[in-house]
Design a protein around this motif. Sequence first.
Motif, PDB file in Angstrom:
ATOM      1  N   ILE A  58       0.831  -1.203   0.000  1.00 31.77           N
ATOM      2  CA  ILE A  58       0.000   0.000   0.000  1.00 31.77           C
ATOM      3  C   ILE A  58       0.868   1.257   0.000  1.00 31.77           C
ATOM      4  O   ILE A  58       0.508   2.275  -0.602  1.00 31.77           O
ATOM      5  N   SER A  59       2.027   1.176   0.641  1.00 32.48           N
ATOM      6  CA  SER A  59       2.937   2.322   0.713  1.00 32.48           C
ATOM      7  C   SER A  59       3.771   2.488  -0.554  1.00 32.48           C
ATOM      8  O   SER A  59       4.531   3.453  -0.666  1.00 32.48           O
ATOM      9  N   GLY A  60       3.660   1.540  -1.465  1.00 32.80           N
ATOM     10  CA  GLY A  60       4.411   1.626  -2.715  1.00 32.80           C
ATOM     11  C   GLY A  60       5.838   1.135  -2.608  1.00 32.80           C
ATOM     12  O   GLY A  60       6.639   1.340  -3.533  1.00 32.80           O
ATOM     13  N   LEU A  61       6.173   0.473  -1.509  1.00 29.35           N
ATOM     14  CA  LEU A  61       7.550   0.010  -1.301  1.00 29.35           C
ATOM     15  C   LEU A  61       7.809  -1.353  -1.925  1.00 29.35           C
ATOM     16  O   LEU A  61       8.963  -1.714  -2.153  1.00 29.35           O
ATOM     17  N   VAL A  62       6.738  -2.096  -2.176  1.00 29.65           N
ATOM     18  CA  VAL A  62       6.873  -3.448  -2.736  1.00 29.65           C
ATOM     19  C   VAL A  62       5.957  -3.578  -3.953  1.00 29.65           C
ATOM     20  O   VAL A  62       4.738  -3.413  -3.829  1.00 29.65           O
ATOM     21  N   LYS A  70      -4.410   1.400  -6.132  1.00 26.98           N
ATOM     22  CA  LYS A  70      -4.441   2.857  -6.110  1.00 26.98           C
ATOM     23  C   LYS A  70      -4.645   3.314  -4.667  1.00 26.98           C
ATOM     24  O   LYS A  70      -5.441   2.723  -3.934  1.00 26.98           O
ATOM     25  N   VAL A  71      -3.953   4.368  -4.288  1.00 26.79           N
ATOM     26  CA  VAL A  71      -4.162   5.015  -2.999  1.00 26.79           C
ATOM     27  C   VAL A  71      -4.553   6.458  -3.288  1.00 26.79           C
ATOM     28  O   VAL A  71      -3.769   7.206  -3.869  1.00 26.79           O
ATOM     29  N   CYS A  72      -5.777   6.805  -2.947  1.00 21.22           N
ATOM     30  CA  CYS A  72      -6.322   8.129  -3.285  1.00 21.22           C
ATOM     31  C   CYS A  72      -6.148   8.435  -4.777  1.00 21.22           C
ATOM     32  O   CYS A  72      -5.795   9.549  -5.166  1.00 21.22           O
ATOM     33  N   GLY A  73      -6.341   7.411  -5.589  1.00 22.32           N
ATOM     34  CA  GLY A  73      -6.262   7.581  -7.037  1.00 22.32           C
ATOM     35  C   GLY A  73      -4.874   7.515  -7.622  1.00 22.32           C
ATOM     36  O   GLY A  73      -4.720   7.612  -8.839  1.00 22.32           O
ATOM     37  N   VAL A  74      -3.856   7.332  -6.776  1.00 26.25           N
ATOM     38  CA  VAL A  74      -2.465   7.330  -7.239  1.00 26.25           C
ATOM     39  C   VAL A  74      -1.916   5.907  -7.284  1.00 26.25           C
ATOM     40  O   VAL A  74      -2.066   5.140  -6.326  1.00 26.25           O
ATOM     41  N   ASP A  75      -1.287   5.567  -8.392  1.00 27.42           N
ATOM     42  CA  ASP A  75      -0.584   4.290  -8.505  1.00 27.42           C
ATOM     43  C   ASP A  75       0.763   4.474  -7.800  1.00 27.42           C
ATOM     44  O   ASP A  75       1.724   4.987  -8.384  1.00 27.42           O
ATOM     45  N   VAL A  76       0.832   4.061  -6.532  1.00 28.50           N
ATOM     46  CA  VAL A  76       2.000   4.373  -5.701  1.00 28.50           C
ATOM     47  C   VAL A  76       3.240   3.576  -6.070  1.00 28.50           C
ATOM     48  O   VAL A  76       4.347   3.912  -5.622  1.00 28.50           O
ATOM     49  N   VAL A  77       3.086   2.527  -6.862  1.00 28.04           N
ATOM     50  CA  VAL A  77       4.246   1.755  -7.303  1.00 28.04           C
ATOM     51  C   VAL A  77       4.863   2.388  -8.549  1.00 28.04           C
ATOM     52  O   VAL A  77       6.078   2.572  -8.637  1.00 28.04           O
ATOM     53  N   ARG A  78       4.040   2.758  -9.500  1.00 32.06           N
ATOM     54  CA  ARG A  78       4.538   3.305 -10.763  1.00 32.06           C
ATOM     55  C   ARG A  78       4.918   4.777 -10.658  1.00 32.06           C
ATOM     56  O   ARG A  78       5.808   5.241 -11.364  1.00 32.06           O
ATOM     57  N   ASP A  79       4.241   5.521  -9.805  1.00 31.89           N
ATOM     58  CA  ASP A  79       4.496   6.954  -9.689  1.00 31.89           C
ATOM     59  C   ASP A  79       5.048   7.261  -8.308  1.00 31.89           C
ATOM     60  O   ASP A  79       4.330   7.678  -7.401  1.00 31.89           O
ATOM     61  N   ARG A  80       6.353   7.048  -8.147  1.00 31.38           N
ATOM     62  CA  ARG A  80       6.962   7.188  -6.825  1.00 31.38           C
ATOM     63  C   ARG A  80       6.963   8.644  -6.350  1.00 31.38           C
ATOM     64  O   ARG A  80       6.856   8.918  -5.162  1.00 31.38           O
ATOM     65  N   LYS A  81       7.078   9.583  -7.261  1.00 32.21           N
ATOM     66  CA  LYS A  81       7.065  10.991  -6.860  1.00 32.21           C
ATOM     67  C   LYS A  81       5.720  11.354  -6.258  1.00 32.21           C
ATOM     68  O   LYS A  81       5.643  11.989  -5.199  1.00 32.21           O
ATOM     69  N   ALA A  82       4.651  10.946  -6.911  1.00 33.66           N
ATOM     70  CA  ALA A  82       3.312  11.199  -6.384  1.00 33.66           C
ATOM     71  C   ALA A  82       3.077  10.407  -5.099  1.00 33.66           C
ATOM     72  O   ALA A  82       2.380  10.874  -4.194  1.00 33.66           O
ATOM     73  N   ALA A  83       3.685   9.213  -5.022  1.00 32.06           N
ATOM     74  CA  ALA A  83       3.515   8.377  -3.833  1.00 32.06           C
ATOM     75  C   ALA A  83       4.049   9.074  -2.587  1.00 32.06           C
ATOM     76  O   ALA A  83       3.455   8.977  -1.500  1.00 32.06           O
ATOM     77  N   LEU A  84       5.182   9.770  -2.717  1.00 29.82           N
ATOM     78  CA  LEU A  84       5.769  10.461  -1.569  1.00 29.82           C
ATOM     79  C   LEU A  84       4.825  11.505  -1.001  1.00 29.82           C
ATOM     80  O   LEU A  84       4.824  11.763   0.208  1.00 29.82           O
ATOM     81  N   ARG A  85       4.011  12.090  -1.872  1.00 28.99           N
ATOM     82  CA  ARG A  85       3.076  13.115  -1.422  1.00 28.99           C
ATOM     83  C   ARG A  85       1.730  12.523  -0.998  1.00 28.99           C
ATOM     84  O   ARG A  85       0.886  13.234  -0.446  1.00 28.99           O
ATOM     85  N   THR A  86       1.549  11.248  -1.270  1.00 29.04           N
ATOM     86  CA  THR A  86       0.245  10.631  -1.023  1.00 29.04           C
ATOM     87  C   THR A  86       0.219   9.757   0.217  1.00 29.04           C
ATOM     88  O   THR A  86      -0.745   9.799   0.999  1.00 29.04           O
TER      89      THR A  86
END
Length: 249
Positions: A58-62, A70-86
């Motif tokens: 869920i945190s995009g680390l794995v 998706k977390v709040c609409g963000v693909d946290v694995v593919r978009d690491r920059k957006a993941a940091l803000r999400t």
Amino acid sequence: MTDADNSEQDGAVLALDAVCLTRGDRQVLRDVTLHSRARRIGIVGRNGSGKTTLARVISGLVPVDSGTLKVCGVDVVRDRKAALRTVGILFQNPDHQIIFPTVHEELSFGLTQMGQSKTEAARRVAAILSEFGKSHWADAATHSLSHGQKQLVCLMAVIAMAPRVVVLDEPFSGLDIVTRMQLGRYLSQIAAAVVHVSHDPASLQDYDHVVWLDAGQIVQQGPAQDVLAAYVTQMKALGAGDDLSDLAG
């Protein structure tokens, strides 16, 4: 309209569809599907059930083998920059998270990674320390802090980055009752949505949506009262048995 747009539009905090993950010859997560708009989501299960792996996913680390996330609409694995803000994560052991010698440096790191200047980061660090009533900790050596104090530093570091979702992986592990109560008070004040992973049903009883995970699969999900009652009943039944004598596993 993209899937991310749809997820964002319907207000889903978490949107997982058929998520699978295998490590070696072991399937750690099996067809995990979870859609929730709840602001407080709990994930409960025994040790080895896949809870921590799911938290890291869920945190995009794995990255996952299959399925979508998706977390709040963000693909946290593919978009690491957006993941940091999400999404931000608080690990079970703060010693695995803290890497800098002082509290100020620890809190500043994530902010500079997000592109803030040292001056901007310093202002944000001062603000978050003040908000938590810990301005006097700025120059404190992180190695000298107690376990509970280190966990609070990690929480402040996560909150300073203003994520929309905070993932908590067994945050009360190793803490005494007083420290648990104190940290719990800080956690209850988090404005972001919270995903709290725990083996302890008591820590999730006030949550909006609870997921029971076992052997990497969702056994049940829904209102906390219903899911936790079923979970406790099952744990009591297992506890009455003698699976400790079974050496096959």
